[in-house]
Design a protein around this motif. Structure first.
Motif, mmCIF file in Angstrom:
data_model
loop_
_atom_site.group_PDB
_atom_site.id
_atom_site.type_symbol
_atom_site.label_atom_id
_atom_site.label_comp_id
_atom_site.label_asym_id
_atom_site.label_seq_id
_atom_site.Cartn_x
_atom_site.Cartn_y
_atom_site.Cartn_z
ATOM 1 N N GLY A 72 -5.276 45.322 -10.315
ATOM 2 C CA GLY A 72 -4.159 44.764 -10.411
ATOM 3 C C GLY A 72 -3.804 43.120 -9.889
ATOM 4 N N ALA A 73 -4.548 42.245 -9.397
ATOM 5 C CA ALA A 73 -4.932 41.165 -9.438
ATOM 6 C C ALA A 73 -5.040 40.466 -9.758
ATOM 7 N N PRO A 74 -4.396 39.487 -10.472
ATOM 8 C CA PRO A 74 -4.255 38.521 -11.457
ATOM 9 C C PRO A 74 -5.603 37.750 -11.629
ATOM 10 N N ARG A 75 -6.822 38.172 -12.044
ATOM 11 C CA ARG A 75 -8.468 37.470 -11.852
ATOM 12 C C ARG A 75 -7.354 35.513 -12.101
ATOM 13 N N ASP A 76 -6.456 34.892 -13.125
ATOM 14 C CA ASP A 76 -6.418 33.814 -12.529
ATOM 15 C C ASP A 76 -5.398 33.162 -11.323
ATOM 16 N N GLU A 77 -5.493 34.120 -10.594
ATOM 17 C CA GLU A 77 -5.624 33.772 -8.858
ATOM 18 C C GLU A 77 -6.872 33.779 -8.588
ATOM 19 N N GLU A 78 -7.575 34.366 -8.709
ATOM 20 C CA GLU A 78 -9.059 34.046 -8.193
ATOM 21 C C GLU A 78 -9.537 33.147 -8.387
ATOM 22 N N LEU A 79 -9.347 32.436 -10.213
ATOM 23 C CA LEU A 79 -9.842 31.435 -10.436
ATOM 24 C C LEU A 79 -9.369 30.462 -10.040
ATOM 25 N N TYR A 80 -8.072 30.141 -9.719
ATOM 26 C CA TYR A 80 -7.583 28.719 -8.775
ATOM 27 C C TYR A 80 -8.125 28.600 -7.884
ATOM 28 N N ARG A 81 -7.701 30.309 -6.541
ATOM 29 C CA ARG A 81 -8.223 29.826 -5.372
ATOM 30 C C ARG A 81 -9.685 29.177 -5.506
ATOM 31 N N ALA A 82 -10.594 29.651 -5.956
ATOM 32 C CA ALA A 82 -12.106 29.300 -6.254
ATOM 33 C C ALA A 82 -12.356 27.144 -6.230
ATOM 34 N N VAL A 83 -11.206 27.571 -7.662
ATOM 35 C CA VAL A 83 -10.775 26.053 -8.171
ATOM 36 C C VAL A 83 -10.936 25.101 -6.556
ATOM 37 N N SER A 84 -9.535 25.307 -6.411
ATOM 38 C CA SER A 84 -8.505 24.624 -5.026
ATOM 39 C C SER A 84 -9.086 24.231 -3.485
ATOM 40 N N GLU A 85 -10.195 25.307 -3.570
ATOM 41 C CA GLU A 85 -11.065 25.251 -2.831
ATOM 42 C C GLU A 85 -12.360 23.983 -3.355
ATOM 43 N N ASN A 86 -12.671 23.454 -3.671
ATOM 44 C CA ASN A 86 -13.465 23.141 -4.871
ATOM 45 C C ASN A 86 -12.908 21.111 -4.479
ATOM 46 N N GLU A 87 -13.466 20.576 -4.100
ATOM 47 C CA GLU A 87 -12.314 18.388 -4.214
ATOM 48 C C GLU A 87 -13.316 18.680 -5.556
ATOM 49 N N GLY A 88 -14.307 18.815 -6.113
ATOM 50 C CA GLY A 88 -15.894 18.267 -7.580
ATOM 51 C C GLY A 88 -14.626 18.890 -8.146
ATOM 52 N N VAL A 89 -14.435 19.703 -8.054
ATOM 53 C CA VAL A 89 -13.854 20.565 -9.133
ATOM 54 C C VAL A 89 -13.034 20.682 -10.085
ATOM 55 N N ARG A 90 -12.290 20.568 -9.008
ATOM 56 C CA ARG A 90 -10.595 19.705 -8.857
ATOM 57 C C ARG A 90 -10.662 18.409 -9.481
ATOM 58 N N ALA A 91 -11.439 17.070 -9.120
ATOM 59 C CA ALA A 91 -11.087 16.027 -10.046
ATOM 60 C C ALA A 91 -11.643 15.731 -11.529
ATOM 61 N N ARG A 92 -12.519 16.845 -11.443
ATOM 62 C CA ARG A 92 -13.178 16.938 -12.586
ATOM 63 C C ARG A 92 -12.093 17.585 -13.989
ATOM 64 N N ILE A 93 -11.348 18.325 -13.381
ATOM 65 C CA ILE A 93 -10.262 19.160 -14.037
ATOM 66 C C ILE A 93 -9.116 17.915 -14.199
ATOM 67 N N LEU A 94 -8.474 17.181 -13.288
ATOM 68 C CA LEU A 94 -7.858 16.269 -13.504
ATOM 69 C C LEU A 94 -8.028 15.561 -14.324
ATOM 70 N N SER A 95 -9.739 14.827 -14.370
ATOM 71 C CA SER A 95 -9.751 14.035 -14.889
ATOM 72 C C SER A 95 -9.550 13.916 -16.438
ATOM 73 N N ASP A 96 -9.874 14.738 -16.549
ATOM 74 C CA ASP A 96 -10.471 15.599 -17.729
ATOM 75 C C ASP A 96 -8.176 15.713 -18.606
ATOM 76 N N TYR A 97 -8.047 16.022 -18.198
ATOM 77 C CA TYR A 97 -6.591 16.280 -18.315
ATOM 78 C C TYR A 97 -6.049 15.070 -18.387
ATOM 79 N N LEU A 98 -6.170 14.236 -17.230
ATOM 80 C CA LEU A 98 -5.026 13.048 -17.824
ATOM 81 C C LEU A 98 -5.531 12.298 -19.111
ATOM 82 N N GLN A 99 -7.327 12.539 -19.211
ATOM 83 C CA GLN A 99 -7.528 11.383 -20.384
ATOM 84 C C GLN A 99 -7.406 11.718 -21.734
#
Length: 140
Positions: A72-99
């Motif tokens: 019953g746990a949202p899959r989005d929450e799992e993905l959020y935790r995994a991404v927030s623990e990875n600095e490289g992935v966070r920076a890439r997602i943020l950069s893509d969004y800002l561009q």
């Protein structure tokens, strides 16, 4: 040849399984003894269990409309935790969004700030005043 004809017709085969042989023993089909039939059944049951477990594991690992099945746990929450623990992935997602924000003047990439137009002082006194204002703003 007689054996082939027996298995070629499914109706005869099922009728033979229901009716005992002439010597009074049950017809075991291709099995020579009850023990051989029992061993084959156990092997078949074990294989069925293995395949069922494998299918369950595959179903559990497949995305289910944003929810992890069974918990019953949202899959989005799992993905959020995994991404927030990875600095490289966070920076890439943020950069893509800002561009992707075209036409919006934002600071991206190298960290260079947005500067105001250069203000050229006309005297030493004005230069001192600008420098003092700059230094005061740096402390805050």
């Amino acid at each position: 040849m007689e054996e082939e004809n027996k298995t070629a017709n499914p109706e005869e085969e099922s009728a033979g399984a229901e009716n005992p042989r002439e010597d009074g023993l049950p017809d075991l089909g291709k099995f020579r003894s009850v023990d051989a039939l029992a061993r084959a059944y156990r092997a078949l049951e074990a294989e069925f269990t293995r395949r069922s477990q494998k299918l369950k594991a595959l179903e559990d690992s497949a995305p289910q409309d944003g929810k992890a099945e069974g918990t019953g746990a949202p899959r989005d929450e799992e993905l959020y935790r995994a991404v927030s623990e990875n600095e490289g992935v966070r920076a890439r997602i943020l950069s893509d969004y800002l561009q992707s924000l075209k036409g919006v003047p934002l600071m991206t990439g190298g960290g260079a700030g947005v500067t105001a137009p250069a203000e050229k002082p006309k005297s030493i006194r004005e230069a001192g005043s600008l420098a003092l204002g700059y230094l005061r703003n740096q402390k805050h």
